[in-house]
Write an enzyme that holds these catalytic residues in place. Structure first.
Site, PDB file in Angstrom:
ATOM      1  N   ASP A   1      -9.603   5.138  -2.476  1.00 31.04           N
ATOM      2  CA  ASP A   1      -8.522   5.671  -3.290  1.00 31.04           C
ATOM      3  C   ASP A   1      -9.118   6.378  -4.510  1.00 31.04           C
ATOM      4  OD1 ASP A   1      -9.505   3.598  -4.747  1.00 31.04           O
ATOM      5  OD2 ASP A   1      -7.545   2.936  -5.454  1.00 31.04           O
TER       6      ASP A   1
ATOM      7  N   TYR B   1      -6.651   6.471   3.847  1.00 30.95           N
ATOM      8  CA  TYR B   1      -6.761   5.389   2.869  1.00 30.95           C
ATOM      9  C   TYR B   1      -5.984   4.163   3.333  1.00 30.95           C
ATOM     10  CZ  TYR B   1      -5.634   2.197  -0.733  1.00 30.95           C
ATOM     11  OH  TYR B   1      -5.446   1.015  -1.386  1.00 30.95           O
TER      12      TYR B   1
ATOM     13  N   GLU C   1       0.825  -1.212   0.000  1.00 34.80           N
ATOM     14  CA  GLU C   1       0.000   0.000   0.000  1.00 34.80           C
ATOM     15  C   GLU C   1       0.854   1.255   0.000  1.00 34.80           C
ATOM     16  OE1 GLU C   1      -2.977   0.163  -0.709  1.00 34.80           O
ATOM     17  OE2 GLU C   1      -3.616  -1.908  -0.440  1.00 34.80           O
TER      18      GLU C   1
END
Length: 377
Positions: free
Chosen positions: A163, A145, A62
């Site tokens: 996102d 996020y 991520e």
DNA sequence: GAAACGTGGCC
DNA sequence: TGGCCAAGTTT
């Protein structure tokens, strides 16, 4: 609440979520989740970090995926988790090595934050990626996020992970009027995702939305013909899916004129380290400086040599121009080669051999500059 | 809220 | 070529 502020109301799902038919809102949400999860089961992308979605792998992936395409990330991810297998490995690694592993991926603060985050995981969380939103978002480089992505994907907890893909998908599903990337759109989408997110498989649901956005609900040419959400998509029903999210033109990038010097002496090359903060913070570069727009590059080179008391038997040789575009500015860099009579110390200059140069992390613009002289790293 | 922060792919 | 955009966060 006007239709303009909330988006248009073309679908049963939208009407239900707006509360016009409150008894059916949950039904429609469940149907959306069911359809989406069924699509995902058949169409999910096979990605390295999905093979074994350990918290650490999810965390690393991520961080790399912020503002960065999946295809770009894959080789970096594989090398990175091979070299730094655990949070402890990363926490104890020298920062220079972590930056080198990140070289070319961009947004280098992510690499430093990732290492610092794992140091904190070691020190404060017993070596385990934390499982609470508060603890995660307190880690450097982790925002809303990433916290939601880690909690939902690695721990299957019910948190949204919104996102750019999810914003685009929802902007179209509900014909949201807020501009792309705006906090206003973020807020609207968050409310809608929160209303639709299932508690059964939140990780799969979040990834399904992202895969849908990345493979079908594309920014330029969405493939609506095979989209499982076509029937409930307000933008599709309007016939203009690409009208959402709305965009505002970006101002012209400022151009920054600049010189770079390839100083070579007895097989060694001079480099300097950029300031820790700001653009390309802490990375290495050929000795360089920004110019005033009116300043002739050759005069600036002569002034630089004079200031640094560098004597050169031959005049500087012009190697060429490098244009390099960042998110917010453009370098136009004139590159010169100089062969000084001796190593010059001070002024932050470091002389390195080609092998040593390969150990340092250089921005892409300087890979281009070195290639002008036939030097490849 | 706006700007800073990298790079590569696409048209 | 130049502009847009990509699994965002920080200041």
């Amino acid at each position: 609440m006007t239709a303009t502020a909330e988006g248009k109301t073309g679908t049963p799902l939208h009407r239900a979520l707006k509360g016009e038919r409150p008894t059916t809102a949950a039904d429609h949400s469940r149907e959306l989740a069911t359809v989406l999860l069924a699509w995902y089961a058949e169409n999910r992308r096979k990605l390295p970090w999905r093979e074994h979605p350990t918290p650490y792998w999810v965390f690393v992936s991520e961080m790399m995926l912020q503002q960065t395409r999946v295809d770009t990330v894959i080789p970096y991810f594989l090398r990175f988790v091979s070299r730094f297998s655990t949070p402890a490995d990363l926490a104890s690694a020298p920062e220079e090595e972590v930056l080198k592993a990140w070289e070319g991926l961009g947004y280098y603060r992510r690499a430093k934050n990732l290492k610092r985050a794992m140091e904190q995981v070691e020190q404060r969380h017993n070596g385990e990626i934390p499982t609470s939103y508060e603890a995660l978002i307190a880690l450097p480089g982790v925002g809303p996020y990433m916290a939601g992505a880690i909690l939902s994907i690695a721990f299957n907890l019910r948190y949204p992970a919104i996102d750019g893909n999810v914003q685009r998908v929802f902007a179209r599903l509900f014909a949201l009027p807020q501009p792309s990337g705006s906090p206003a759109l973020q807020k609207s989408v968050h409310q809608l995702v929160e209303a639709v997110l299932p508690s059964k498989a939140p990780g799969a649901f979040n990834q399904a939305l992202m895969d849908l956005g990345a493979t079908l609900c594309l920014p330029r040419d969405p493939v609506c013909s095979v989209c499982p959400l076509r029937e409930t998509c307000a933008a599709f029903q309007e016939g203009q899916p690409t009208a959402y999210p709305t965009t505002t033109p970006r101002p012209h990038l400022p151009e920054v004129p600049r010189i770079a010097l390839l100083l070579r002496c007895a097989g060694e090359i001079a480099v300097e380290q950029r300031p820790t903060a700001g653009l390309l913070g802490g990375l290495w570069q050929l000795p360089s400086r920004d110019l005033q727009p009116s300043q002739p590059p050759d005069k600036a080179v002569a002034a630089w040599l004079l200031e640094n008391e560098i004597a050169s038997p031959k005049p500087p040789r012009y190697l060429g121009r490098i244009r390099h575009t960042f998110t917010h500015l453009r370098w136009v860099m004139e590159v010169f080669e100089v062969c000084p009579t001796s190593f010059v110390q001070g002024q932050g200059l470091h002389w390195v051999s080609p092998d040593e140069l390969r150990q340092l992390t250089l921005p892409k613009a300087y890979h281009k500059a070195l290639a002008l002289a036939g030097l490849k790293l």
